[in-house]
Design a protein around this motif. Structure first.
Motif, PDB file in Angstrom:
ATOM      1  N   PHE A 163      31.324 -26.631   8.183  1.00 30.05           N
ATOM      2  CA  PHE A 163      30.250 -27.531   9.754  1.00 30.05           C
ATOM      3  C   PHE A 163      30.635 -28.451   9.708  1.00 30.05           C
ATOM      4  O   PHE A 163      31.356 -29.421   8.182  1.00 30.05           O
ATOM      5  N   ARG A 199      24.870 -31.349  13.121  1.00 34.09           N
ATOM      6  CA  ARG A 199      25.499 -30.913  12.527  1.00 34.09           C
ATOM      7  C   ARG A 199      26.325 -29.427  13.350  1.00 34.09           C
ATOM      8  O   ARG A 199      25.536 -29.139  13.401  1.00 34.09           O
ATOM      9  N   SER A 251      23.091 -23.435  11.287  1.00 32.42           N
ATOM     10  CA  SER A 251      22.778 -24.350   9.978  1.00 32.42           C
ATOM     11  C   SER A 251      22.375 -23.911   8.667  1.00 32.42           C
ATOM     12  O   SER A 251      21.785 -24.480   8.424  1.00 32.42           O
TER      13      SER A 251
END
Length: 121
Positions: free
Chosen positions: A36, A44, A106
């Motif tokens: 990421f 992110r 994420s």
């Protein structure tokens, strides 16, 4: 599982850079690792992921054709080769292991500390 990212640095636009992520600890628990990135002032975002068992790879549109994710299972290390870098690729790059749910989200159980990639124009 502990993740150690390395390899970031300063590169000119059009150049290449490879970042690495070394895993240690109970690595047998991980089956997918991802990269990421987070640019200043932005959220992110997913960059790429790889299945450690099958070698399947997945990329965000931003990196398709320029970035290549690979793994060396013997070294418990995942790499992200970045070519044709652009200033908008500037970000802190994080590696992650063992996603909870979708690999492009994420939500991963383990995260590395991040490595800064700066692309100058």
């Amino acid at each position: 599982v502990q993740l150690q990212a390395s390899g970031g640095g300063l590169v000119q636009a059009g150049g290449s850079l490879r970042v690495s992520c070394a895993a240690s600890g109970r690595t047998f628990r991980t089956n997918v690792m991802g990269w990421f990135r987070q640019a200043p002032g932005k959220e992110r975002e997913f960059v790429a992921a790889i299945s450690l068992n099958y070698g399947s790879t997945y990329y965000a549109d931003s990196g398709k054709g320029r970035f290549t994710i690979s793994r060396d299972n013997a070294k418990n290390t995942v790499y992200l080769q970045m070519n044709s870098l652009k200033p908008e690729d500037t970000a802190v790059y994080y590696c992650a292991a063992d996603p909870v749910g979708n690999f492009y989200s994420s939500v991963y159980r383990y995260w590395g500390q991040g490595t800064l990639v700066t692309v100058s124009s």
